[in-house]
Write an enzyme that holds these catalytic residues in place. Structure first.
Site, PDB file in Angstrom:
ATOM      1  N   TRP A  75      -3.134  -2.599  -1.351  1.00  0.00           N
ATOM      2  CA  TRP A  75      -2.843  -3.666  -1.515  1.00  0.00           C
ATOM      3  C   TRP A  75      -3.177  -4.934  -0.533  1.00  0.00           C
ATOM      4  CZ3 TRP A  75      -0.097  -8.272   0.530  1.00  0.00           C
ATOM      5  CH2 TRP A  75       0.311  -9.070  -0.150  1.00  0.00           C
TER       6      TRP A  75
ATOM      7  N   CYS B 267       0.988  -1.080  -0.159  1.00  0.00           N
ATOM      8  CA  CYS B 267       0.162  -0.216   0.031  1.00  0.00           C
ATOM      9  C   CYS B 267       0.764   1.433   0.250  1.00  0.00           C
ATOM     10  CB  CYS B 267      -0.937  -0.229   1.740  1.00  0.00           C
ATOM     11  SG  CYS B 267      -2.045  -1.641   1.533  1.00  0.00           S
TER      12      CYS B 267
ATOM     13  N   LYS C  43      12.154 -15.715 -10.922  1.00  0.00           N
ATOM     14  CA  LYS C  43      12.084 -14.613 -11.500  1.00  0.00           C
ATOM     15  C   LYS C  43      10.736 -15.303 -12.822  1.00  0.00           C
ATOM     16  CE  LYS C  43      13.590 -12.175  -9.705  1.00  0.00           C
ATOM     17  NZ  LYS C  43      12.787 -10.747  -9.397  1.00  0.00           N
TER      18      LYS C  43
ATOM     19  N   GLU D 114       6.903 -15.534 -10.679  1.00  0.00           N
ATOM     20  CA  GLU D 114       6.487 -13.625 -10.604  1.00  0.00           C
ATOM     21  C   GLU D 114       6.694 -12.409 -11.563  1.00  0.00           C
ATOM     22  OE1 GLU D 114       9.189 -11.112  -7.897  1.00  0.00           O
ATOM     23  OE2 GLU D 114      10.889 -11.356  -9.150  1.00  0.00           O
TER      24      GLU D 114
ATOM     25  N   HIS E 118      15.226 -37.520  -4.919  1.00  0.00           N
ATOM     26  CA  HIS E 118      14.818 -38.174  -3.396  1.00  0.00           C
ATOM     27  C   HIS E 118      13.332 -37.791  -3.360  1.00  0.00           C
ATOM     28  CE1 HIS E 118      18.315 -39.047  -1.593  1.00  0.00           C
ATOM     29  NE2 HIS E 118      18.880 -37.828  -2.510  1.00  0.00           N
TER      30      HIS E 118
ATOM     31  N   GLU F 291      16.722 -18.187  -7.602  1.00  0.00           N
ATOM     32  CA  GLU F 291      16.569 -16.512  -8.140  1.00  0.00           C
ATOM     33  C   GLU F 291      15.967 -16.871  -9.816  1.00  0.00           C
ATOM     34  OE1 GLU F 291      16.005 -14.569  -7.110  1.00  0.00           O
ATOM     35  OE2 GLU F 291      15.888 -12.686  -8.380  1.00  0.00           O
TER      36      GLU F 291
ATOM     37  N   ASN G 141      -1.473   2.252   6.021  1.00  0.00           N
ATOM     38  CA  ASN G 141      -1.065   0.979   6.004  1.00  0.00           C
ATOM     39  C   ASN G 141      -0.398   0.427   6.549  1.00  0.00           C
ATOM     40  OD1 ASN G 141      -0.712   2.110   3.391  1.00  0.00           O
ATOM     41  ND2 ASN G 141       1.615   2.808   3.280  1.00  0.00           N
ATOM     42  N   GLY G 142      -0.445  -0.859   6.800  1.00  0.00           N
ATOM     43  CA  GLY G 142      -0.061  -1.875   8.136  1.00  0.00           C
ATOM     44  C   GLY G 142      -1.116  -3.133   8.155  1.00  0.00           C
TER      45      GLY G 142
ATOM     46  N   LYS H 139       6.120  -4.622  -4.409  1.00  0.00           N
ATOM     47  CA  LYS H 139       7.432  -3.705  -4.464  1.00  0.00           C
ATOM     48  C   LYS H 139       7.638  -4.397  -3.226  1.00  0.00           C
ATOM     49  CE  LYS H 139      11.414  -3.397  -6.650  1.00  0.00           C
ATOM     50  NZ  LYS H 139      12.069  -4.043  -7.279  1.00  0.00           N
TER      51      LYS H 139
ATOM     52  N   ARG I  77       4.964   0.247  -5.881  1.00  0.00           N
ATOM     53  CA  ARG I  77       5.332  -1.175  -5.016  1.00  0.00           C
ATOM     54  C   ARG I  77       3.711  -2.005  -4.712  1.00  0.00           C
ATOM     55  NH1 ARG I  77       6.312   2.449  -0.242  1.00  0.00           N
ATOM     56  NH2 ARG I  77       5.304   1.925   1.515  1.00  0.00           N
TER      57      ARG I  77
HETATM   58  O1  M6R Z   1      12.943  -4.849  -0.809  1.00  0.00           O
HETATM   59  P1  M6R Z   1      13.010  -6.653  -0.480  1.00  0.00           P
HETATM   60  O2  M6R Z   1      14.618  -7.169  -1.078  1.00  0.00           O
HETATM   61  O3  M6R Z   1      13.741  -7.021   1.264  1.00  0.00           O
HETATM   62  O4  M6R Z   1      12.625  -7.479  -0.760  1.00  0.00           O
HETATM   63  C1  M6R Z   1      12.065  -9.210  -0.437  1.00  0.00           C
HETATM   64  C2  M6R Z   1      11.516  -9.532  -1.555  1.00  0.00           C
HETATM   65  O5  M6R Z   1      10.727  -9.050  -0.764  1.00  0.00           O
HETATM   66  C3  M6R Z   1      11.720  -9.221  -2.672  1.00  0.00           C
HETATM   67  O6  M6R Z   1      12.572  -9.816  -2.860  1.00  0.00           O
HETATM   68  C4  M6R Z   1      10.680 -10.089  -4.148  1.00  0.00           C
HETATM   69  O7  M6R Z   1      11.186 -11.444  -4.232  1.00  0.00           O
HETATM   70  C5  M6R Z   1      10.895  -9.472  -5.686  1.00  0.00           C
HETATM   71  N1  M6R Z   1       9.396  -9.854  -6.165  1.00  0.00           N
HETATM   72  C6  M6R Z   1      11.542 -10.250  -6.311  1.00  0.00           C
HETATM   73  O8  M6R Z   1      11.271  -9.940  -7.351  1.00  0.00           O
END
Ligand code: M6R
Length: 597
Positions: free
Chosen positions: A74, A2, A475, A478, A494, A471, A98-99, A592, A28
């Site tokens: 969000w 948010c 990627k 997401e 396994h 990673e 927010n929160g 974000k 965000r």
């Molecule tokens: O701002 P941060 O690096 O702490 O965020 C951590 C994760 O939320 C962030 O890396 C998330 O996995 C991304 N969407 C990855 O692309």
């Protein structure tokens, strides 16, 4: 997650500042948006589910009003519909939040017994109703805020309007970021300085349990009933906003930013006296704590420390670390990794470590973020603003920083040998030599359609290649919504190997020559079961394996290799998402900056 924006100032600017601020906070991640403006003791609220364009279509840009607040939501409590969108209005109070209010059920019950009717399913509306109820009784908004803060449990950044006060926005903060922007004859409030940095470079950071009020030309912050003196911070040049330029989306642009970011990063940290280095000789253990891609960068860091420095490193997801006994002491260095510096779980852990008096270091991008202020040592990623939700340049700069820290660590302990230094210098030179060609080379993958033929894609690798697999897989998931999963290459048999059938895509990453042969065997095992194997390995490896496709990466030496090996996967995810016509920069459901746990 948010985003909050608020403005008090010139009547012809309010709506523009609010909408542009929300636009700036779009990165965000959100699923509904709204604004509220106050005029003639009346608050008008416009809110819509969906993207900002839906809201903009219902807002008159000519609306003249001197004061307003806005929000991108969000969803947490309640679906992403219009009723649950912010601002929420109860009686004389209209607020954005927010929160998460953890004791909302208890407060809602009490308020319902007092005949308060709720229109949404949100915890935020409960908070607003409580503020209104207390305000109705005491007639003083600052007092109402103070009392409310004593009653609510959870996290909050709030900006609110009161119908009785046309000149001020009130704010309160705990565990969610909130800043005041100090302009000339106008004042701002936002969860992120991006919302107002085009108008003012001066801002005030609110800390937990602080609350306050802003008017056109004054701001006041309070804590525990007393006014609290705060410092005005000034935004630095490196925090300037980024633009897409010639690129069709930020993710693509940010991948192309990587060589520039890394070269500046190495240059900066190799200079003496640019940063405050801990006494690396005193620690017996390192713990790395992070979430998502930052955690994956930490996995590369762990591999660096174990393989090169032979030093024990533990790594934990922040969301797990916070619920386990802290097995760290004064001889431990806890490294927190976070692009935003606002990730709720990571922040919680950093607070816990601070309370225990254990040394902490942050690898963080956003200047002056909560994490950077909580830790003893800060290594800024210096990656510039990252706007795509899926991190690329942020991740790569975190990996680079782990190498920088490893070198400093080993230098301090007198075990960084001349040959390591030579490898380092050579590797760095090669990295920047190969980047332009690699960027071009990985813009096309003729076999992309293979990824959609099966319900699941796999990534396998060992050691640092497994860290990279994690990673690469995230990627892909997401931004493309394709199902994928990363496994240590030796683990597949396994159990999970039962999922391999004819055509299942298995990406094998094998750039580490120490484990190459072993990963090759695992690759043969899946190939024998019909998998479509795409092997990523070094260009100079003899192609004796029967892979279906190859992603060849230049051999630039083990220190810098991860920074180039991840590149094809960052570009692959972008290209798959484009081919599906998806919103690459704003994947569904993602935020974000994850400011709730
Ligand atoms: O701002 P941060 O690096 O702490 O965020 C951590 C994760 O939320 C962030 O890396 C998330 O996995 C991304 N969407 C990855 O692309």
């Amino acid at each position: 997650m948010c985003g909050i924006v608020g403005y008090v100032g010139k009547s012809d600017r309010t709506v523009h500042v609010l909408l542009r601020g929300l636009e700036r906070l779009e990165y965000r991640g959100y699923d509904s948006a709204g604004i509220a403006v106050l005029k003639d003791h009346h608050v008008d609220v416009v809110k819509k589910s969906g993207k900002l364009d839906c809201l903009k279509a219902c807002v008159d840009p000519e609306w003249k009003t001197e004061i307003g607040i806005g929000h991108t939501r969000w969803a947490t409590h309640g679906s992403a519909n219009q009723e649950n969108a912010h601002p929420h209005q109860v009686g004389k109070v209209t607020a954005v939040h927010n929160g998460i209010i953890e004791n909302m059920d208890e407060i809602k019950k009490e308020l319902s017994q007092a005949n308060v009717v709720f229109r949404s399913d949100t915890d935020s509306e409960v908070l607003v109703a409580l503020l209104n109820q207390i305000y109705e009784k005491c007639g003083n908004m600052l007092m109402a805020i103070e009392k409310t803060m004593k009653k609510v449990v959870g996290s909050y950044a709030v900006a609110l309007l009161c119908e009785d006060d046309e000149e001020h926005i009130y704010v309160m903060k705990k565990d969610s970021p909130l800043l005041l922007g100090v302009g000339k004859g106008e004042m701002f409030v936002a969860s992120d300085y991006q919302a107002f940095c085009e108008d003012t470079k001066e801002y005030v950071l609110l800390d937990d349990f602080e609350y306050g009020v802003i008017g056109r030309s004054a701001w006041h912050v309070y804590k525990d009933g007393k006014e609290f003196q705060k410092k005005i911070e000034v935004l630095e040049e490196r925090e300037e906003l980024s633009e897409k330029g010639e690129y069709d989306c930020y993710m693509h642009k940010e991948i192309y930013d990587i060589p520039g970011v890394l070269s500046q990063l190495f240059l900066f940290y190799e200079k003496q006296d640019t940063h405050h280095i801990p006494d690396y000789t005193k620690y017996h253990k390192i713990q790395i704590v992070a979430c998502g891609s930052a955690y994956h960068a930490g996995c590369v860091g762990k591999a660096f420390f174990s393989h090169i420095a032979h030093f024990p490193v533990e790594i934990e997801y922040a969301s797990e670390y916070r619920y386990q006994p802290i097995l760290a002491d004064k001889d431990t260095l806890v490294i927190f990794v976070s692009q935003s510096g606002e990730t709720a779980d990571t922040i919680y852990c950093a607070k816990k470590i601070k309370e225990l008096g254990i040394d902490s270091l942050a690898i963080v991008n956003v200047y002056n973020s909560t994490l950077s202020r909580l830790t003893d040592y800060v290594y800024y990623m210096r990656a510039g603003e990252e706007r795509a939700v899926a991190t690329t340049k942020g991740y790569s700069s975190q990996v680079a920083l782990f190498l920088i820290i490893l070198r400093e660590w080993m230098q301090a302990r007198k075990c960084w040998t001349a040959s390591l230094e030579e490898e380092y210098q050579q590797g760095k030179r090669k990295l920047f030599e190969v980047f332009p060609t690699c960027l071009k080379k990985y813009e096309q993958f003729p076999w992309i359609s293979k990824l959609t033929e099966q319900p699941m894609n796999f990534f396998i690798g060992r050691q640092i290649d497994y860290a990279l697999s994690l990673e690469a897989s995230l990627k892909l998931k997401e931004v493309t919504y394709l199902n994928s999963c990363a496994y240590p290459a030796g683990e597949l048999k396994h159990g999970t190997i039962s999922l391999i059938e004819k055509g299942t895509v298995v990406f094998a990453i094998a750039t580490d020559l120490d484990t190459y042969e072993k990963t090759k065997s695992n690759l043969m095992e899946v190939k024998a079961r019909g998998a479509y194997v795409i092997l990523t390995t070094l260009e100079d490896v003899v192609k004796e394996v029967e892979a279906d496709e190859w992603i060849l990466v230049p051999n630039i030496g083990h220190l810098f290799q991860p920074m180039i090996t991840i590149l094809p996967f960052q570009l692959l995810s972008y290209h798959v998402a484009k081919s599906f016509d998806l919103d690459v920069d704003h994947p569904r459901n993602l935020a974000k900056s994850v400011t709730v746990e």
